[in-house]
Design a protein around this motif. Structure first.
Motif, mmCIF file in Angstrom:
data_model
loop_
_atom_site.group_PDB
_atom_site.id
_atom_site.type_symbol
_atom_site.label_atom_id
_atom_site.label_comp_id
_atom_site.label_asym_id
_atom_site.label_seq_id
_atom_site.Cartn_x
_atom_site.Cartn_y
_atom_site.Cartn_z
ATOM 1 N N SER A 2 0.809 -1.207 0.000
ATOM 2 C CA SER A 2 0.000 0.000 0.000
ATOM 3 C C SER A 2 0.849 1.267 0.000
ATOM 4 N N GLU A 3 1.934 1.264 0.704
ATOM 5 C CA GLU A 3 2.804 2.421 0.795
ATOM 6 C C GLU A 3 4.050 2.211 -0.068
ATOM 7 N N PRO A 4 4.588 3.300 -0.653
ATOM 8 C CA PRO A 4 5.828 3.143 -1.428
ATOM 9 C C PRO A 4 6.980 2.725 -0.517
ATOM 10 N N ARG A 5 7.918 2.009 -1.093
ATOM 11 C CA ARG A 5 9.124 1.636 -0.354
ATOM 12 C C ARG A 5 10.092 2.807 -0.400
ATOM 13 N N THR A 6 10.475 3.317 0.748
ATOM 14 C CA THR A 6 11.431 4.419 0.801
ATOM 15 C C THR A 6 12.848 3.862 0.830
ATOM 16 N N ILE A 7 13.701 4.443 0.008
ATOM 17 C CA ILE A 7 15.102 4.022 -0.038
ATOM 18 C C ILE A 7 15.970 5.226 0.278
ATOM 19 N N PHE A 8 16.714 5.126 1.366
ATOM 20 C CA PHE A 8 17.614 6.191 1.803
ATOM 21 C C PHE A 8 18.970 5.960 1.133
ATOM 22 N N LEU A 9 19.397 6.915 0.327
ATOM 23 C CA LEU A 9 20.611 6.743 -0.470
ATOM 24 C C LEU A 9 21.777 7.562 0.071
ATOM 25 N N GLU A 34 10.346 5.433 -3.404
ATOM 26 C CA GLU A 34 10.533 6.840 -3.041
ATOM 27 C C GLU A 34 11.952 6.997 -2.513
ATOM 28 N N PHE A 35 12.734 7.881 -3.132
ATOM 29 C CA PHE A 35 14.137 8.022 -2.763
ATOM 30 C C PHE A 35 14.346 9.232 -1.865
ATOM 31 N N ARG A 36 15.142 9.011 -0.821
ATOM 32 C CA ARG A 36 15.558 10.091 0.076
ATOM 33 C C ARG A 36 17.070 10.222 -0.068
ATOM 34 N N TYR A 37 17.520 11.399 -0.486
ATOM 35 C CA TYR A 37 18.942 11.609 -0.731
ATOM 36 C C TYR A 37 19.603 12.106 0.543
ATOM 37 N N MET A 38 20.368 11.234 1.186
ATOM 38 C CA MET A 38 21.050 11.575 2.431
ATOM 39 C C MET A 38 22.430 12.164 2.152
ATOM 40 N N LEU A 39 23.175 11.535 1.279
ATOM 41 C CA LEU A 39 24.463 12.025 0.790
ATOM 42 C C LEU A 39 24.593 11.612 -0.673
#
Length: 237
Positions: A2-9, A34-39
């Motif tokens: 149901s929810e997108p998979r978040t990937i912390f990069l 869903e991408f989260r740009y950490m670095l």
């Protein structure tokens, strides 16, 4: 799901982020990601680099610093749900630096050497992270650069593992621009993330990604790690 998979990069550079994104789309077909740009951080223009702290745009040393200090990694782990992933990338090309503590492997000659380097660099990164154990963490060690992953797709007649190719970034550009002038336009893009998004776009296709992984063992190892964390049937065994 149901929810997108978040990937912390966490990556060395913007180009690496683009490659990782397309590889993850190919490894997890049909999923909403869903991408989260950490670095590195992406909330500034390329021309701002000269005026920023190096931490803002990442590098090999910034990745090592983050492994030791774990500030953003800890934040990502706290935000991540059970289905989310944390991807930590580094290029093995820098393993000979004195501050890497892992310089006893010579330049790779074949897939076996590339696998040994990828395993060794992963072990070194785990030591930097110790004693912290971060759930859902996946190492993305590119031997020697993520350009070698792309070379595995484009130069599909090459028998040797593309991780054993010297200067893969230059080799990839020469190979593409010699084969078709359209690549010169893509290489003229000022935004590296845009440039490498276009270069790595074929890896969004699971079939092309699997084929490339057969020609680059470090890419295959990354896909296997994704499979172990997600049990996704499309990944190579």
């Amino acid at each position: 799901m149901s929810e997108p998979r978040t990937i912390f990069l966490f990556a060395e550079g913007r180009a690496d982020l683009a490659v990782l994104e397309n590889v993850l789309y190919g490894a997890l077909p049909g999923e909403e990601l869903e991408f989260r740009y950490m670095l590195p951080e992406l909330d500034f223009d390329e021309t701002d680099k000269a005026h920023l702290d190096p931490n803002s745009f990442s590098s090999w040393t910034v990745i090592k610093k983050e492994c030791l200090e774990k500030n953003k990694l800890t934040a990502a782990a706290m935000l991540a749900s059970d289905q989310d992933l944390i991807v930590l990338h580094i290029d093995a090309a820098e393993r000979h630096r004195p501050d890497f503590d892992f310089d006893h492997l010579a330049e790779p000659r074949d897939a076996e050497d590339c696998a040994a380097i990828a395993c060794g660099v992963t072990l070194q990164m785990s030591e930097w992270l110790a004693p912290c154990a971060i759930e859902k963490l996946i190492f993305a060690v590119a031997v020697n650069e993520t350009d070698a992953w792309l070379l595995a797709h484009y130069d599909d007649q090459r028998k040797k593992d593309s991780g054993a190719v010297r200067s893969p970034k230059e080799r990839l550009r020469d190979f593409l621009c010699t084969s078709d002038k359209k690549w010169e336009k893509i290489y003229s893009f000022q935004n590296q993330k845009h440039q490498y998004h276009e270069l790595s776009k074929p890896l969004k296709k699971p079939k092309d990604l699997r084929r490339a992984a057969q020609r680059n063992v470090s890419l295959k190892m990354f896909l296997q790690s994704i499979h172990r964390q997600t049990s996704h049937p499309s990944n190579p065994s």
